[in-house]
Design a protein around this motif. Structure first.
Motif, PDB file in Angstrom:
ATOM      1  N   MET A   1       0.823  -1.200   0.000  1.00  0.00           N
ATOM      2  CA  MET A   1       0.000   0.000   0.000  1.00  0.00           C
ATOM      3  C   MET A   1       0.863   1.258   0.000  1.00  0.00           C
ATOM      4  SD  MET A   1      -3.207   1.076   0.345  1.00  0.00           S
ATOM      5  CE  MET A   1      -4.183   2.360   1.000  1.00  0.00           C
ATOM      6  N   LYS A   2       1.901   1.293   0.837  1.00  0.00           N
ATOM      7  CA  LYS A   2       2.765   2.467   0.888  1.00  0.00           C
ATOM      8  C   LYS A   2       3.472   2.673  -0.445  1.00  0.00           C
ATOM      9  CE  LYS A   2       6.567   4.599   3.431  1.00  0.00           C
ATOM     10  NZ  LYS A   2       7.290   5.004   2.256  1.00  0.00           N
ATOM     11  N   ARG A   3       3.862   1.578  -1.074  1.00  0.00           N
ATOM     12  CA  ARG A   3       4.529   1.677  -2.373  1.00  0.00           C
ATOM     13  C   ARG A   3       3.605   2.308  -3.411  1.00  0.00           C
ATOM     14  NH1 ARG A   3       7.278  -3.634  -4.105  1.00  0.00           N
ATOM     15  NH2 ARG A   3       8.466  -3.045  -2.280  1.00  0.00           N
ATOM     16  N   ASP A   4       2.336   1.932  -3.382  1.00  0.00           N
ATOM     17  CA  ASP A   4       1.356   2.523  -4.294  1.00  0.00           C
ATOM     18  C   ASP A   4       1.202   4.018  -4.043  1.00  0.00           C
ATOM     19  OD1 ASP A   4       0.865   0.047  -5.467  1.00  0.00           O
ATOM     20  OD2 ASP A   4      -0.829  -0.386  -4.149  1.00  0.00           O
ATOM     21  N   LEU A   5       1.194   4.400  -2.775  1.00  0.00           N
ATOM     22  CA  LEU A   5       1.076   5.815  -2.436  1.00  0.00           C
ATOM     23  C   LEU A   5       2.314   6.591  -2.887  1.00  0.00           C
ATOM     24  CD1 LEU A   5      -0.487   5.553   1.131  1.00  0.00           C
ATOM     25  CD2 LEU A   5      -1.641   6.220  -0.975  1.00  0.00           C
ATOM     26  N   ASP A   6       3.481   5.969  -2.753  1.00  0.00           N
ATOM     27  CA  ASP A   6       4.716   6.609  -3.224  1.00  0.00           C
ATOM     28  C   ASP A   6       4.676   6.822  -4.733  1.00  0.00           C
ATOM     29  OD1 ASP A   6       5.853   6.795  -0.691  1.00  0.00           O
ATOM     30  OD2 ASP A   6       6.853   4.851  -0.861  1.00  0.00           O
ATOM     31  N   LYS A   7       4.197   5.835  -5.454  1.00  0.00           N
ATOM     32  CA  LYS A   7       4.081   5.957  -6.920  1.00  0.00           C
ATOM     33  C   LYS A   7       3.089   7.056  -7.288  1.00  0.00           C
ATOM     34  CE  LYS A   7       5.192   1.174  -8.096  1.00  0.00           C
ATOM     35  NZ  LYS A   7       4.664  -0.081  -8.672  1.00  0.00           N
ATOM     36  N   ALA A   8       1.974   7.093  -6.569  1.00  0.00           N
ATOM     37  CA  ALA A   8       0.958   8.115  -6.837  1.00  0.00           C
ATOM     38  C   ALA A   8       1.515   9.512  -6.592  1.00  0.00           C
ATOM     39  CB  ALA A   8      -0.271   7.873  -5.969  1.00  0.00           C
ATOM     40  N   THR A   9       2.332   9.650  -5.567  1.00  0.00           N
ATOM     41  CA  THR A   9       2.956  10.945  -5.262  1.00  0.00           C
ATOM     42  C   THR A   9       3.831  11.400  -6.420  1.00  0.00           C
ATOM     43  OG1 THR A   9       2.936  10.470  -2.897  1.00  0.00           O
ATOM     44  CG2 THR A   9       4.459  12.156  -3.642  1.00  0.00           C
ATOM     45  N   ILE A  10       4.614  10.494  -6.957  1.00  0.00           N
ATOM     46  CA  ILE A  10       5.495  10.834  -8.078  1.00  0.00           C
ATOM     47  C   ILE A  10       4.682  11.278  -9.291  1.00  0.00           C
ATOM     48  CG2 ILE A  10       7.130   9.870  -9.742  1.00  0.00           C
ATOM     49  CD1 ILE A  10       8.119   8.054  -7.394  1.00  0.00           C
ATOM     50  N   VAL A  11       3.630  10.537  -9.590  1.00  0.00           N
ATOM     51  CA  VAL A  11       2.794  10.859 -10.751  1.00  0.00           C
ATOM     52  C   VAL A  11       2.106  12.203 -10.566  1.00  0.00           C
ATOM     53  CG1 VAL A  11       0.756  10.145 -12.049  1.00  0.00           C
ATOM     54  CG2 VAL A  11       2.459   8.448 -11.389  1.00  0.00           C
ATOM     55  N   ILE A  12       1.566  12.448  -9.389  1.00  0.00           N
ATOM     56  CA  ILE A  12       0.848  13.710  -9.147  1.00  0.00           C
ATOM     57  C   ILE A  12       1.805  14.890  -9.195  1.00  0.00           C
ATOM     58  CG2 ILE A  12      -0.432  15.029  -7.415  1.00  0.00           C
ATOM     59  CD1 ILE A  12      -1.877  12.449  -6.703  1.00  0.00           C
ATOM     60  N   LYS A  13       3.004  14.738  -8.647  1.00  0.00           N
ATOM     61  CA  LYS A  13       3.979  15.829  -8.701  1.00  0.00           C
ATOM     62  C   LYS A  13       4.359  16.150 -10.140  1.00  0.00           C
ATOM     63  CE  LYS A  13       6.106  15.395  -4.158  1.00  0.00           C
ATOM     64  NZ  LYS A  13       7.329  15.047  -3.395  1.00  0.00           N
ATOM     65  N   SER A  14       4.512  15.121 -10.957  1.00  0.00           N
ATOM     66  CA  SER A  14       4.837  15.327 -12.363  1.00  0.00           C
ATOM     67  C   SER A  14       3.699  16.044 -13.083  1.00  0.00           C
ATOM     68  CB  SER A  14       5.116  13.978 -13.034  1.00  0.00           C
ATOM     69  OG  SER A  14       5.271  14.125 -14.416  1.00  0.00           O
TER      70      SER A  14
ATOM     71  N   ILE B   1      -4.303  19.379  -3.252  1.00  0.00           N
ATOM     72  CA  ILE B   1      -5.051  18.772  -2.150  1.00  0.00           C
ATOM     73  C   ILE B   1      -4.818  17.267  -2.127  1.00  0.00           C
ATOM     74  CG2 ILE B   1      -7.387  18.258  -1.308  1.00  0.00           C
ATOM     75  CD1 ILE B   1      -8.166  21.095  -2.377  1.00  0.00           C
ATOM     76  N   ALA B   2      -4.900  16.640  -3.290  1.00  0.00           N
ATOM     77  CA  ALA B   2      -4.675  15.198  -3.375  1.00  0.00           C
ATOM     78  C   ALA B   2      -3.273  14.834  -2.901  1.00  0.00           C
ATOM     79  CB  ALA B   2      -4.885  14.712  -4.809  1.00  0.00           C
ATOM     80  N   LEU B   3      -2.294  15.620  -3.297  1.00  0.00           N
ATOM     81  CA  LEU B   3      -0.915  15.366  -2.888  1.00  0.00           C
ATOM     82  C   LEU B   3      -0.756  15.484  -1.373  1.00  0.00           C
ATOM     83  CD1 LEU B   3       1.917  14.733  -3.924  1.00  0.00           C
ATOM     84  CD2 LEU B   3       2.291  17.184  -4.185  1.00  0.00           C
ATOM     85  N   THR B   4      -1.366  16.489  -0.793  1.00  0.00           N
ATOM     86  CA  THR B   4      -1.318  16.667   0.661  1.00  0.00           C
ATOM     87  C   THR B   4      -1.944  15.479   1.386  1.00  0.00           C
ATOM     88  OG1 THR B   4      -1.413  19.072   0.430  1.00  0.00           O
ATOM     89  CG2 THR B   4      -2.037  18.161   2.568  1.00  0.00           C
ATOM     90  N   LEU B   5      -3.079  15.031   0.911  1.00  0.00           N
ATOM     91  CA  LEU B   5      -3.751  13.898   1.549  1.00  0.00           C
ATOM     92  C   LEU B   5      -2.932  12.613   1.428  1.00  0.00           C
ATOM     93  CD1 LEU B   5      -7.423  14.597   0.421  1.00  0.00           C
ATOM     94  CD2 LEU B   5      -6.461  14.865   2.713  1.00  0.00           C
ATOM     95  N   ILE B   6      -2.339  12.401   0.279  1.00  0.00           N
ATOM     96  CA  ILE B   6      -1.509  11.206   0.083  1.00  0.00           C
ATOM     97  C   ILE B   6      -0.278  11.261   0.980  1.00  0.00           C
ATOM     98  CG2 ILE B   6      -0.024   9.990  -1.563  1.00  0.00           C
ATOM     99  CD1 ILE B   6      -2.117  10.716  -3.724  1.00  0.00           C
ATOM    100  N   GLU B   7       0.344  12.431   1.063  1.00  0.00           N
ATOM    101  CA  GLU B   7       1.528  12.563   1.915  1.00  0.00           C
ATOM    102  C   GLU B   7       1.180  12.348   3.387  1.00  0.00           C
ATOM    103  OE1 GLU B   7       3.005  16.363   0.616  1.00  0.00           O
ATOM    104  OE2 GLU B   7       4.286  15.438  -0.909  1.00  0.00           O
ATOM    105  N   LYS B   8       0.006  12.798   3.813  1.00  0.00           N
ATOM    106  CA  LYS B   8      -0.438  12.550   5.191  1.00  0.00           C
ATOM    107  C   LYS B   8      -0.635  11.057   5.425  1.00  0.00           C
ATOM    108  CE  LYS B   8      -2.704  16.919   6.254  1.00  0.00           C
ATOM    109  NZ  LYS B   8      -3.981  17.577   6.583  1.00  0.00           N
TER     110      LYS B   8
END
Length: 61
Positions: free
Chosen positions: A1-14, A45-52
């Motif tokens: 699950m954490k790995r998926d969130l890390d991937k999502a963070t990278i995609v959203i930042k890009s 907002i999505a990035l903030t929630l994922i990082e939390k």
């Protein structure tokens, strides 16, 4: 699950970076400009929630 969130963070930042670059090419007041501003805010907002959530997963492990 954490790995998926890390991937999502990278995609959203890009995507956020691409949107911010595109925003400079649009004219203020146009519907495209307004829509992109709203998308950027939603991405932030999505990035903030994922990082939390990542932080919660890290501290609970």
């Amino acid at each position: 699950m954490k790995r998926d969130l890390d991937k999502a963070t990278i995609v959203i930042k890009s995507l956020l970076n691409k949107c911010e670059k595109s925003l400079q090419k649009l004219t203020n007041g146009t519907s495209q400009h307004t829509l992109l501003i709203n998308r950027i805010e939603a991405l932030k907002i999505a990035l903030t929630l994922i990082e939390k959530e990542i932080l919660n997963k890290t501290t609970n492990s």
